[in-house]
Design a protein around this motif. Structure first.
Motif, PDB file in Angstrom:
ATOM      1  N   ILE A   1       1.201  -0.898   0.079  1.00 19.66           N
ATOM      2  CA  ILE A   1       0.021  -0.676   0.020  1.00 19.66           C
ATOM      3  C   ILE A   1       0.789   1.410   0.305  1.00 19.66           C
ATOM      4  O   ILE A   1       1.881   1.339   0.790  1.00 19.66           O
ATOM      5  CB  ILE A   1      -0.585  -0.005   1.480  1.00 19.66           C
ATOM      6  N   ALA A   2       0.733   2.015  -0.779  1.00 17.87           N
ATOM      7  CA  ALA A   2       1.751   3.311  -1.159  1.00 17.87           C
ATOM      8  C   ALA A   2       0.508   4.198  -1.156  1.00 17.87           C
ATOM      9  O   ALA A   2      -0.683   4.364  -0.865  1.00 17.87           O
ATOM     10  CB  ALA A   2       2.496   3.441  -2.538  1.00 17.87           C
ATOM     11  N   HIS A   3       1.427   5.811  -0.264  1.00 16.41           N
ATOM     12  CA  HIS A   3       0.764   7.348  -0.113  1.00 16.41           C
ATOM     13  C   HIS A   3       1.662   8.119  -0.911  1.00 16.41           C
ATOM     14  O   HIS A   3       2.798   7.823  -0.581  1.00 16.41           O
ATOM     15  CB  HIS A   3      -0.038   7.134   1.104  1.00 16.41           C
ATOM     16  N   ASP A   4       0.887   8.884  -1.134  1.00 12.80           N
ATOM     17  CA  ASP A   4       1.290  10.441  -1.923  1.00 12.80           C
ATOM     18  C   ASP A   4       1.130  11.801  -1.078  1.00 12.80           C
ATOM     19  O   ASP A   4       0.397  11.993  -1.471  1.00 12.80           O
ATOM     20  CB  ASP A   4       1.740   9.962  -3.332  1.00 12.80           C
ATOM     21  N   LEU A   5       1.524  12.072  -0.388  1.00 12.76           N
ATOM     22  CA  LEU A   5       0.924  13.497   0.247  1.00 12.76           C
ATOM     23  C   LEU A   5       1.523  14.159  -0.836  1.00 12.76           C
ATOM     24  O   LEU A   5       0.515  16.328   0.140  1.00 12.76           O
ATOM     25  CB  LEU A   5       1.900  13.578   1.234  1.00 12.76           C
ATOM     26  N   ASN A   6       2.514  14.254  -1.576  1.00  6.55           N
ATOM     27  CA  ASN A   6       2.253  15.452  -2.432  1.00  6.55           C
ATOM     28  C   ASN A   6       1.459  15.738  -2.956  1.00  6.55           C
ATOM     29  O   ASN A   6       1.736  14.980  -4.954  1.00  6.55           O
ATOM     30  CB  ASN A   6       3.973  15.233  -3.084  1.00  6.55           C
ATOM     31  N   THR A   7       0.216  15.709  -3.219  1.00  8.13           N
ATOM     32  CA  THR A   7      -0.337  15.970  -4.248  1.00  8.13           C
ATOM     33  C   THR A   7      -2.007  16.589  -4.087  1.00  8.13           C
ATOM     34  O   THR A   7      -1.764  16.975  -2.430  1.00  8.13           O
ATOM     35  CB  THR A   7      -1.827  14.329  -4.062  1.00  8.13           C
ATOM     36  N   LEU A   8      -2.831  17.488  -4.628  1.00 14.04           N
ATOM     37  CA  LEU A   8      -3.592  18.561  -4.388  1.00 14.04           C
ATOM     38  C   LEU A   8      -4.415  18.176  -5.149  1.00 14.04           C
ATOM     39  O   LEU A   8      -4.367  17.911  -6.685  1.00 14.04           O
ATOM     40  CB  LEU A   8      -3.232  19.645  -4.528  1.00 14.04           C
ATOM     41  N   VAL A   9      -5.786  18.619  -5.343  1.00 15.30           N
ATOM     42  CA  VAL A   9      -6.727  18.391  -7.153  1.00 15.30           C
ATOM     43  C   VAL A   9      -7.742  20.076  -7.063  1.00 15.30           C
ATOM     44  O   VAL A   9      -7.357  20.755  -5.910  1.00 15.30           O
ATOM     45  CB  VAL A   9      -8.431  17.620  -6.008  1.00 15.30           C
ATOM     46  N   ILE A  10      -7.521  20.407  -8.025  1.00 17.41           N
ATOM     47  CA  ILE A  10      -7.945  21.832  -8.624  1.00 17.41           C
ATOM     48  C   ILE A  10      -9.147  21.068  -8.768  1.00 17.41           C
ATOM     49  O   ILE A  10      -9.945  19.958 -10.232  1.00 17.41           O
ATOM     50  CB  ILE A  10      -7.036  22.290  -9.405  1.00 17.41           C
TER      51      ILE A  10
ATOM     52  N   PHE B   1       2.524  18.371 -13.631  1.00 17.36           N
ATOM     53  CA  PHE B   1       2.142  16.763 -14.684  1.00 17.36           C
ATOM     54  C   PHE B   1       1.105  16.961 -13.043  1.00 17.36           C
ATOM     55  O   PHE B   1       0.734  17.141 -12.229  1.00 17.36           O
ATOM     56  CB  PHE B   1       3.752  16.420 -13.183  1.00 17.36           C
ATOM     57  N   ILE B   2       0.271  16.461 -14.827  1.00 17.96           N
ATOM     58  CA  ILE B   2      -1.069  16.165 -14.410  1.00 17.96           C
ATOM     59  C   ILE B   2      -1.216  14.336 -13.870  1.00 17.96           C
ATOM     60  O   ILE B   2      -0.853  14.092 -14.503  1.00 17.96           O
ATOM     61  CB  ILE B   2      -2.101  16.358 -15.728  1.00 17.96           C
ATOM     62  N   ASP B   3      -1.548  13.892 -13.238  1.00 13.98           N
ATOM     63  CA  ASP B   3      -1.958  12.422 -12.244  1.00 13.98           C
ATOM     64  C   ASP B   3      -3.192  12.270 -13.035  1.00 13.98           C
ATOM     65  O   ASP B   3      -3.421  11.791 -13.964  1.00 13.98           O
ATOM     66  CB  ASP B   3      -1.300  12.456 -11.120  1.00 13.98           C
ATOM     67  N   MET B   4      -4.307  12.580 -11.867  1.00 14.65           N
ATOM     68  CA  MET B   4      -5.945  11.725 -12.632  1.00 14.65           C
ATOM     69  C   MET B   4      -6.065  13.116 -13.445  1.00 14.65           C
ATOM     70  O   MET B   4      -6.764  14.359 -12.541  1.00 14.65           O
ATOM     71  CB  MET B   4      -6.188  11.683 -11.623  1.00 14.65           C
ATOM     72  N   ILE B   5      -7.589  12.623 -13.803  1.00 11.97           N
ATOM     73  CA  ILE B   5      -8.418  13.985 -14.423  1.00 11.97           C
ATOM     74  C   ILE B   5      -9.485  12.806 -14.496  1.00 11.97           C
ATOM     75  O   ILE B   5      -9.942  11.958 -14.520  1.00 11.97           O
ATOM     76  CB  ILE B   5      -8.355  14.349 -15.704  1.00 11.97           C
TER      77      ILE B   5
ATOM     78  N   LEU C   1     -10.145   8.768  -8.978  1.00  9.00           N
ATOM     79  CA  LEU C   1      -9.485   7.379  -8.707  1.00  9.00           C
ATOM     80  C   LEU C   1      -9.031   7.653 -10.092  1.00  9.00           C
ATOM     81  O   LEU C   1      -9.523   7.904 -10.854  1.00  9.00           O
ATOM     82  CB  LEU C   1     -11.286   6.820  -8.876  1.00  9.00           C
ATOM     83  N   THR C   2      -8.445   5.877  -9.874  1.00 11.16           N
ATOM     84  CA  THR C   2      -7.723   5.327 -11.045  1.00 11.16           C
ATOM     85  C   THR C   2      -7.865   4.010 -10.949  1.00 11.16           C
ATOM     86  O   THR C   2      -6.689   3.970 -10.013  1.00 11.16           O
ATOM     87  CB  THR C   2      -6.412   6.721 -11.675  1.00 11.16           C
ATOM     88  N   THR C   3      -7.655   3.107 -12.375  1.00  6.89           N
ATOM     89  CA  THR C   3      -6.906   2.318 -12.024  1.00  6.89           C
ATOM     90  C   THR C   3      -5.991   1.555 -13.132  1.00  6.89           C
ATOM     91  O   THR C   3      -6.186   2.016 -13.987  1.00  6.89           O
ATOM     92  CB  THR C   3      -8.346   0.829 -12.029  1.00  6.89           C
ATOM     93  N   SER C   4      -5.099   0.846 -12.650  1.00 11.05           N
ATOM     94  CA  SER C   4      -4.804   0.216 -13.804  1.00 11.05           C
ATOM     95  C   SER C   4      -4.408  -2.298 -13.506  1.00 11.05           C
ATOM     96  O   SER C   4      -5.030  -1.510 -12.967  1.00 11.05           O
ATOM     97  CB  SER C   4      -3.160   0.618 -13.759  1.00 11.05           C
ATOM     98  N   GLU C   5      -4.018  -2.477 -14.574  1.00 17.40           N
ATOM     99  CA  GLU C   5      -3.590  -3.547 -14.249  1.00 17.40           C
ATOM    100  C   GLU C   5      -3.290  -4.277 -12.601  1.00 17.40           C
ATOM    101  O   GLU C   5      -3.979  -4.839 -12.915  1.00 17.40           O
ATOM    102  CB  GLU C   5      -2.514  -4.454 -15.794  1.00 17.40           C
ATOM    103  N   ILE C   6      -2.271  -3.639 -12.700  1.00 11.16           N
ATOM    104  CA  ILE C   6      -2.173  -4.161 -11.159  1.00 11.16           C
ATOM    105  C   ILE C   6      -1.487  -2.936 -10.400  1.00 11.16           C
ATOM    106  O   ILE C   6      -1.020  -2.589  -8.967  1.00 11.16           O
ATOM    107  CB  ILE C   6       0.132  -4.160 -11.811  1.00 11.16           C
TER     108      ILE C   6
END
Ligand code: ADP
Ligand code: ASP
Ligand code: MG
Length: 400
Positions: free
Chosen positions: A256-265, A290-294, A370-375
């Motif tokens: 289980i990983a977490h990343d605090l360096n994220t914010l949502v616009i 750098f855009i992560d999830m949309i 939210l986002t998903t991939s195979e792994i």
């Protein structure tokens, strides 16, 4: 004789006493006949304080002066360790990046290693010296100092391991290996014995900062075996190796990983026309955001658009948004964390998403994106729910 590259991170260099302990350890290992090369980070917190000072003078400046400033932390560490080794009569030599032949691109603050001329290092090793290389830094063709991005000493260590064909690259840090979750957030997390490169890469990219992602990519490409170890406790640690990745025995999820360096616009009243998205995201791209999830939702011709970015890209993002939306239509959620379950085993199993959401429902947490991939499955949730969410996910996927 085989070479071992040893990298000590900032947490292991938090004080002069700790540096002396590393010197003792190196003496001990040398007596056992080990031939090594050492890479060091800056002392704990040092790089952060340099960044803070730079930002006080010129917020968001990136360029040659910034890299000259940041690279100074590693120079201090290697010099102090050299003093400690001199005191112990160990034949050693300090090398800054330009002396170690580490040539990079000129992309300041995120430079890429283009080549390493190992002639000098090889000669020193032949002459019986213990080379102490300042991590995180490089030099361009036209002799400008560069740095390799946060956590970049890991990359220096792996790159040198690859060039010098080291037997192993040992990354010494303040935890005894790579765990099923950050042990600082969830102390009952379990140490993982072995991980394949792609799983470690996925974990690193999702925030498990125990290894820098670019170092894992390079290790995978150049087949460098990494061992993550504690800098003072003598435990086996975790091996990151090229192995057939089937997931840890019996478990679908490896970590289980977490990343605090994220914010949502969140943007409201946006156009649902694809041209709007194309122009907006191209403009953000030009500013290196750098855009992560949309995610987008449309209701009766009105749309809203949410996306996540690292905290560090907020200023550039707001600068771009001014040309696309009204100020009152922009909201920023900065107390957020991205939480992910990772595992190559997920590709062969159904029902992981169901288990993920049923665990999250126990915390009754809001999910922003939210986002998903195979792994992997990732969700951005309020930061205040981090610990509890890691706990329920760990219970769901590892039974405690
Ligand atoms: P260093 O200063 O040695 O480079 P880092 O702070 O970069 O150390 O990395 C070590 C930290 O990584 C640990 O203190 C731990 O909090 C964090 N971490 C995050 N996820 C994990 C994980 N899955 N396993 C081990 N450590 C992790
Ligand atoms: N000192 C640098 C940093 O804090 C590099 C490293 O620690 O690996 O990011
Ligand atoms: Mg690190």
């Amino acid at each position: 004789m085989n070479l071992v590259v040893k990298k000590f991170g900032g947490s292991s260099l938090a004080s002069v006493e700790k540096i002396e302990q590393i010197a003792d350890r190196l003496v001990e290992e040398q007596k056992k006949g080990e031939r090594s090369l050492v890479v060091l980070s800056a002392m704990f917190g040092y790089t952060d304080s340099l960044i803070k000072m730079a930002h006080q003078i010129y917020p968001n400046y990136l360029g040659p002066a910034y890299d000259i400033l940041l690279s100074s932390g590693e120079q201090i560490s290697v010099a102090l360790l050299s003093l400690a080794l001199e005191k112990r009569a160990v034949k050693n030599k300090v090398l800054l990046a330009h002396q170690a032949g580490i040539q990079t691109s000129s992309f300041f603050s995120k430079a890429e290693i283009e080549s390493i001329d190992t002639t000098k290092l090889e000669n020193l090793l032949k002459e019986g010296y213990l080379p102490l290389v300042a991590g995180f830094q490089g030099i361009t063709k036209d002799n400008q100092i560069t740095t390799l991005g946060r956590g970049g000493s890991d990359l220096t260590a792996v790159a040198l391991s690859a060039s010098l064909k080291a037997e192993v690259c040992k990354i010494y840090t303040d935890v005894t290996g790579v765990f099923t979750a950050d042990p600082r957030i969830y102390p009952s997390a379990i140490k993982i014995k072995e991980l394949g490169f792609s799983e470690m890469m996925e974990m690193a990219s999702l925030g498990s900062k125990v290894l820098q992602i670019r170092c894992v990519e390079l290790a995978s490409k150049s087949k460098v075996n990494i061992q993550v170890l504690h800098s003072s406790k003598k435990e086996e640690g975790t091996w990151i190796i090229n192995k057939k990745e089937t997931g840890m025995e019996g478990s679908v999820v490896s970590a289980i990983a977490h990343d605090l360096n994220t914010l949502v616009i969140k943007l409201t009243n946006t156009s649902s026309e694809i041209e709007f998205h194309s122009k907006l995201f191209s403009a953000l791209g030009r500013e290196s955001v750098f855009i992560d999830m949309i995610s987008q939702s449309t209701h009766k011709e009105k749309s809203s658009l949410s996306f996540s970015i690292p905290h560090t890209d907020l200023t550039q993002t707001l600068k771009v948004l001014k040309d696309f939306v009204k100020e009152e239509d922009i909201s920023i959620i900065d107390q957020a964390v991205k939480i992910s379950v990772v595992g190559v085993g997920m590709a062969q199993h159904c029902g992981v998403a169901g288990r993920f959401f049923s665990a999250l429902s126990q915390v009754k947490t809001q999910i922003y994106l939210l986002t998903t991939s195979e792994i992997k499955i990732s969700a951005i949730i309020p930061e205040k729910n981090l610990k509890e969410t890691v706990r329920v996910l760990h219970k769901e996927f590892f039974n405690f």
